[in-house]
Write an enzyme that holds these catalytic residues in place. Structure first.
Site, PDB file in Angstrom:
ATOM      1  N   CYS A   1       2.136  17.744 -19.933  1.00 35.44           N
ATOM      2  CA  CYS A   1       2.459  16.585 -20.763  1.00 35.44           C
ATOM      3  C   CYS A   1       3.011  17.034 -22.111  1.00 35.44           C
ATOM      4  O   CYS A   1       2.462  17.939 -22.740  1.00 35.44           O
ATOM      5  CB  CYS A   1       1.186  15.773 -20.956  1.00 35.44           C
ATOM      6  SG  CYS A   1       1.320  14.413 -22.103  1.00 35.44           S
TER       7      CYS A   1
ATOM      8  N   HIS B   1      -1.373   1.305  -4.395  1.00 36.38           N
ATOM      9  CA  HIS B   1      -1.752   2.715  -4.314  1.00 36.38           C
ATOM     10  C   HIS B   1      -0.863   3.597  -5.189  1.00 36.38           C
ATOM     11  O   HIS B   1      -0.847   4.809  -5.034  1.00 36.38           O
ATOM     12  CB  HIS B   1      -1.712   3.201  -2.860  1.00 36.38           C
ATOM     13  CG  HIS B   1      -2.765   2.548  -2.000  1.00 36.38           C
ATOM     14  ND1 HIS B   1      -2.894   2.800  -0.656  1.00 36.38           N
ATOM     15  CD2 HIS B   1      -3.746   1.661  -2.304  1.00 36.38           C
ATOM     16  CE1 HIS B   1      -3.912   2.070  -0.171  1.00 36.38           C
ATOM     17  NE2 HIS B   1      -4.420   1.372  -1.146  1.00 36.38           N
TER      18      HIS B   1
ATOM     19  N   GLY C   1       2.640  -4.466   8.949  1.00 38.88           N
ATOM     20  CA  GLY C   1       2.653  -3.009   9.105  1.00 38.88           C
ATOM     21  C   GLY C   1       1.416  -2.327   8.576  1.00 38.88           C
ATOM     22  O   GLY C   1       1.461  -1.180   8.148  1.00 38.88           O
TER      23      GLY C   1
ATOM     24  N   GLN D   1       0.840  -1.201   0.000  1.00 40.71           N
ATOM     25  CA  GLN D   1       0.000   0.000   0.000  1.00 40.71           C
ATOM     26  C   GLN D   1       0.873   1.248   0.000  1.00 40.71           C
ATOM     27  O   GLN D   1       0.368   2.357  -0.103  1.00 40.71           O
ATOM     28  CB  GLN D   1      -0.870   0.022   1.271  1.00 40.71           C
ATOM     29  CG  GLN D   1      -1.795  -1.169   1.395  1.00 40.71           C
ATOM     30  CD  GLN D   1      -2.460  -1.215   2.757  1.00 40.71           C
ATOM     31  OE1 GLN D   1      -1.813  -1.055   3.790  1.00 40.71           O
ATOM     32  NE2 GLN D   1      -3.752  -1.448   2.781  1.00 40.71           N
ATOM     33  N   ASN D   2       2.175   1.048   0.164  1.00 44.54           N
ATOM     34  CA  ASN D   2       3.080   2.190   0.282  1.00 44.54           C
ATOM     35  C   ASN D   2       3.431   2.754  -1.099  1.00 44.54           C
ATOM     36  O   ASN D   2       3.627   1.998  -2.041  1.00 44.54           O
ATOM     37  CB  ASN D   2       4.351   1.773   1.025  1.00 44.54           C
ATOM     38  CG  ASN D   2       4.025   1.280   2.431  1.00 44.54           C
ATOM     39  OD1 ASN D   2       3.010   1.672   3.001  1.00 44.54           O
ATOM     40  ND2 ASN D   2       4.863   0.414   2.967  1.00 44.54           N
ATOM     41  N   VAL D   3       3.524   4.058  -1.175  1.00 46.54           N
ATOM     42  CA  VAL D   3       3.781   4.710  -2.463  1.00 46.54           C
ATOM     43  C   VAL D   3       5.223   5.199  -2.575  1.00 46.54           C
ATOM     44  O   VAL D   3       5.594   5.831  -3.555  1.00 46.54           O
ATOM     45  CB  VAL D   3       2.816   5.910  -2.689  1.00 46.54           C
ATOM     46  CG1 VAL D   3       1.371   5.437  -2.728  1.00 46.54           C
ATOM     47  CG2 VAL D   3       3.005   6.986  -1.623  1.00 46.54           C
TER      48      VAL D   3
ATOM     49  N   CYS E   1      -3.949  12.004 -20.616  1.00 51.83           N
ATOM     50  CA  CYS E   1      -3.748  10.847 -21.497  1.00 51.83           C
ATOM     51  C   CYS E   1      -3.037   9.693 -20.795  1.00 51.83           C
ATOM     52  O   CYS E   1      -2.920   8.604 -21.361  1.00 51.83           O
ATOM     53  CB  CYS E   1      -3.003  11.253 -22.769  1.00 51.83           C
ATOM     54  SG  CYS E   1      -1.244  11.602 -22.519  1.00 51.83           S
TER      55      CYS E   1
ATOM     56  N   ASN F   1       2.860  -6.737  13.120  1.00 53.78           N
ATOM     57  CA  ASN F   1       2.476  -5.329  13.259  1.00 53.78           C
ATOM     58  C   ASN F   1       2.897  -4.826  14.643  1.00 53.78           C
ATOM     59  O   ASN F   1       3.080  -5.618  15.566  1.00 53.78           O
ATOM     60  CB  ASN F   1       0.955  -5.182  13.086  1.00 53.78           C
ATOM     61  CG  ASN F   1       0.555  -3.746  12.796  1.00 53.78           C
ATOM     62  OD1 ASN F   1       1.061  -3.142  11.853  1.00 53.78           O
ATOM     63  ND2 ASN F   1      -0.323  -3.189  13.612  1.00 53.78           N
TER      64      ASN F   1
HETATM   65 ZN   LIG Z   1      -0.979  13.780 -21.966  1.00 50.62          ZN
END
Ligand SMILES: [Zn+2]
Length: 248
Positions: free
Chosen positions: A147, A119, A187, A101-103, A130, A213
């Protein structure tokens, strides 16, 4: 830490293992949690006001700047012993899936290979129109970078409030949970719906479900084995207990 011999036996024989990690694993690297990532000038905002499509539509620059600030914070953070123990575990098990779940991308930095980032990843940037990913962009103090293909605003490749999880990753995660012999929840409080669903999917298919945990969670009464403490301490001990004795 002493691990039950029955548990060690299960893990020694397992060829399919799925692991879910959450914020607690990153926290042990000193990374502040999502809700704590709001200090100084960000303290006045709720996460929902910075991490939602509505927030981005209302004030894209505010949202972009918050993520730019968080990306900077992550640069100073290193994986911990728990991250590295999971890369060791992956080498020992033929089918190993790490769902996170960690980004923050710390599992990748630690060397894990088969990772499903449920995530998203805060270090990745894509077009909000796009969807094209970009490696480089010009940071401008005035506006959000755009972009190169379609001139749409760039955004972090993370799942915001009100957005659904990436379909391919979620399906692969559910499949891994359903087919594994041992499932670890590490965790994570287990209250985030996707996390709870994965643990239950594993349990319903007869997997051995394990929780690591800092403290007990709503999942604890439903797991086969629960270990409470730091994953950065428990995981290296576990890898040693299972694979360092030459029996596997
Ligand atoms: Zn784009």
């Amino acid at each position: 830490m002493e691990f039950p011999s029955e548990f060690i036996r299960f893990l020694t024989k397992a060829s399919r293992v799925a692991v879910l990690t959450g914020a607690g694993v990153s926290q042990e690297s000193g990374l502040r949690t999502f809700r704590d990532a709001q200090s100084g000038l960000w303290a006045q905002y709720r996460p929902e006001d910075l991490a939602s499509p509505e927030a981005f539509a209302r004030d894209p620059k505010l949202v972009w700047d918050w993520y730019a600030w968080r990306r900077e914070a992550i640069k100073g953070v290193r994986p911990n012993a728990g991250h590295y123990a999971l890369t060791e575990m992956e080498k020992k098990i033929s089918e190993f899936t790490l769902v996170t779940q960690n980004v923050d991308g710390l599992h990748r930095i630690a060397g894990s290979a088969n990772i499903l980032e449920l995530h998203g990843n805060i270090l990745k940037v894509r077009c909000s129109e796009c969807g094209t990913f970009t490696e480089t962009w010009d940071d401008d103090v005035e506006s959000v970078p755009r972009c190169e293909k379609c001139n749409g605003l760039l955004r972090p490749d993370v799942v915001w409030f009100g957005e659904s999880l990436p379909r391919a990753e979620l399906e692969a995660a559910v499949n891994a949970a359903r087919t594994c012999q041992v499932f670890f929840s590490i965790g994570t409080s287990g209250v985030v719906q996707s996390a709870a669903a994965l643990a239950h999917a594993a349990r319903n298919k007869g997997s051995v479900v394990v929780e690591i945990n800092a403290e007990p969670t709503p999942l604890t009464p439903k797991v086969d084995f629960a270990f409470h403490g730091k994953s950065g301490e428990i995981l290296p001990e576990l890898v040693k207990a299972v694979w360092a004795n030459g029996l596997s």
